[in-house]
Design an enzyme around this catalytic site. Structure first.
Site, PDB file in Angstrom:
ATOM      1  N   LYS A 270       0.864  -1.180   0.000  1.00  0.00           N
ATOM      2  CA  LYS A 270       0.000   0.000   0.000  1.00  0.00           C
ATOM      3  C   LYS A 270       0.901   1.231   0.000  1.00  0.00           C
ATOM      4  O   LYS A 270       1.921   1.258   0.691  1.00  0.00           O
ATOM      5  CB  LYS A 270      -0.899  -0.036   1.243  1.00  0.00           C
ATOM      6  CG  LYS A 270      -1.922   1.102   1.314  1.00  0.00           C
ATOM      7  CD  LYS A 270      -2.868   0.912   2.498  1.00  0.00           C
ATOM      8  CE  LYS A 270      -3.928   2.020   2.565  1.00  0.00           C
ATOM      9  NZ  LYS A 270      -4.857   1.828   3.707  1.00  0.00           N
TER      10      LYS A 270
ATOM     11  N   SER B 231      -9.861   1.952   2.641  1.00  0.00           N
ATOM     12  CA  SER B 231      -8.898   2.681   1.846  1.00  0.00           C
ATOM     13  C   SER B 231      -7.856   1.791   1.163  1.00  0.00           C
ATOM     14  O   SER B 231      -7.231   2.231   0.211  1.00  0.00           O
ATOM     15  CB  SER B 231      -8.168   3.700   2.721  1.00  0.00           C
ATOM     16  OG  SER B 231      -7.369   3.050   3.700  1.00  0.00           O
TER      17      SER B 231
ATOM     18  N   SER C   8     -10.206  -0.497   6.780  1.00  0.00           N
ATOM     19  CA  SER C   8      -9.583  -0.400   5.458  1.00  0.00           C
ATOM     20  C   SER C   8      -8.876  -1.651   4.951  1.00  0.00           C
ATOM     21  O   SER C   8      -8.472  -1.690   3.794  1.00  0.00           O
ATOM     22  CB  SER C   8      -8.602   0.768   5.432  1.00  0.00           C
ATOM     23  OG  SER C   8      -9.335   1.954   5.324  1.00  0.00           O
TER      24      SER C   8
END
Ligand code: GLN
EC number: 6.3.5.7
Length: 492
Positions: free
Chosen positions: A79, A154, A178
């Site tokens: 990420k 997210s 997330s």
């Protein structure tokens, strides 16, 4: 081999160790898939092909020399919230569009030490604030199951890469769902560890009392391999806990489901907005777990209505404090031709942050301001404690708690939900972060539009092994986690 992307982490590990294929072959295979298919999925913000091939060659040498770990030579996507030395780290923001970290996040460094090959950095909601990965600067990542839908957020890029077979597994972060919600939207397994289990060093801060990194993959077994790398105390993060880590892979087998008491919170299954298909799939999965030896116990979680208002005070309050460092002076985006210092601050922040981030900063700053601090922030902290106590009380009579990961399946891209509608979608995930508990998402079927549905299991503190093991055994008896999106079936 043309189907290397179909192999599980264990199969990759064994194949590399047994010289069935090399890490270079495997890495080239993934890079080819990314080049061909990510034009549609749009999950990678940065592909680090050159570095990945160099890491792959080093991994192949280590395997030959007999110095490899279980994961040496296996590719991963990070990420874009984890700092990577020498590679851009944006946190999905224009503010950090040209930020190159001088050091690696601990999670990234541990991955390197274990011999993982970094394929690149993947898209997310800006500063991890959001639930769709429709990023205002880097564009919308697509859900591999239906490219007109969001992958969730997210950690939407982290989910999309795995669901499209553009990486075998990935890192995500979970401040309020997330990891679990995108895992649910994309048909994956994702684990949010106990607060303090995984180092936050070099993980760009959103809400520091809740942020926690964790693995996203196709199965609990794949997640366990990555947890073995990610978990552990880190002297560089004062909130990381000095507690022995489990061998999450070795602990997968056992009789986790036999005799397991699963709490079913009454309040959770009466939430307005809980989609009928989601409810049905979750209930079917619970029935399956019951057949496998678990007992379902109805429980009360009386604070359910307080989750969204409490989280949406505390998270923005911490965000407003954490994001005050982006001032256009020290690092990050800087507005051009400022007339004075105030103009530099104002315009750098107005131009560098997207709308949702600005909304959170405003709410958080308001909640923390003198005069409102006691009424909002302090009160929210007190309610937070009550929410935690609610869970602790429940764990006196059950081992894990079941819930959907999200009330719906993946939204359409551009659905443009109002902020409040969007926040209500977090109802099942955020209390876990407020309480600091671990929780896992497992895929348990599809809705009428063939979009994945997820079951969330919430555990007591430090029960990561138990959660992984329960899901692993469920996955030995079912095949939802083996289903692939059409785009994942395509060959590069
Ligand atoms: N959707 C939640 C939020 O916007 C959770 C985000 C997260 O876990 N990073 O705050």
């Amino acid at each position: 081999m043309t189907d290397l992307h179909r192999l599980s982490i264990r199969e990759l590990s064994e194949g590399l160790a047994g010289a069935k294929f090399s890490s270079r072959e495997l890495t080239e295979h993934y890079l080819k898939r990314i080049a061909k298919l990510d034009t549609q999925v749009k999950s990678y913000v940065t592909v680090t092909a050159e570095q990945a091939l160099a890491q792959a060659d080093a991994a192949d040498a280590a395997i030959k020399a007999g110095t490899a770990t279980a994961l040496t030579g296996v590719p991963i996507a990070h990420k874009d919230i984890f700092c990577t030395q020498g590679i851009k780290t944006t946190a999905g923001s224009k503010m950090l569009d040209n930020f190159i970290s001088p050091y690696d996040a601990t999670v990234v460094a541990k991955g390197k030490a274990a011999g993982l090959v970094t394929l690149g950095k993947v898209n997310m909601d800006e500063f991890a604030m959001g639930s769709t990965s429709e990023n205002p600067f880097y564009g919308a990542t697509k859900n591999p199951w239906n490219l007109e839908h969001v992958p969730g957020g997210s950690s939407g890029g982290s989910a999309a890469v795995v669901a499209a077979d553009l990486a075998p597994f990935s890192t995500g972060t979970d401040t309020g769902g997330s990891i679990r919600q995108p895992a649910s939207f994309c048909g994956l397994t994702g684990l949010k560890p106990t607060y303090g289990r995984v180092s936050r060093f070099g993980m760009i801060a959103y809400a520091s009392s809740m942020d926690q990194g964790g693995p996203m993959a196709r199965s609990a077994e794949d997640c366990a391999y990555l947890m073995n790398v990610m978990a552990g105390h880190d002297a560089k993060d004062s909130t990381s806990i000095e507690k022995d880590v489990d061998d999450y892979v070795a602990n997968l087998n056992g009789t986790a489901i036999q005799g397991l008491r699963i709490g079913i919170p009454k309040q959770y299954f009466n939430v307005a907005g809980l989609d009928a298909d989601v409810k049905a799939r979750v209930e079917e999965s619970l029935k399956k777990l019951e057949e496998m030896g678990a007992t379902l116990v109805e429980i009360d979680l009386n604070m359910t209505e307080a989750y969204v208002p409490t989280y949406y005070l505390i998270a923005p309050a911490e965000a407003s404090s954490n994001l005050s460092r982006y001032d256009g002076v020290r690092y990050g985006y800087r507005a051009e031709n400022p007339v004075d210092l105030m103009d530099l601050y104002k315009r750098s922040r107005s131009e560098g942050f997207g709308a949702e981030v600005q909304r959170r900063i405003l709410i958080g700053t308001y909640a923390l301001s003198a005069g409102y601090y006691d009424a909002y922030y302090v009160k929210a902290q007190k309610v937070r404690r009550l929410i935690q106590q609610d869970f602790l009380k429940a764990f006196e009579s059950v081992d894990v708690i079941a819930a959907p990961a999200a009330p719906t399946t993946a939204y359409k891209i551009g659905a443009n939900l109002s902020p409040v509608e969007m926040y209500l979608g977090d109802i099942y995930t955020i209390a876990v972060n407020l309480a600091g508990l671990p929780a896992i998402n497992a895929p348990v079927g599809f809705d009428k539009d063939n979009l994945p549905v997820g079951l969330q299991l919430i555990g007591n503190y430090w029960s990561e092994s138990q959660l992984l093991s329960v899901v692993h055994q469920y996955q030995q008896a079912t095949d939802w986690h083996t289903k692939r999106a059409a785009i994942a079936e395509e060959n590069a």
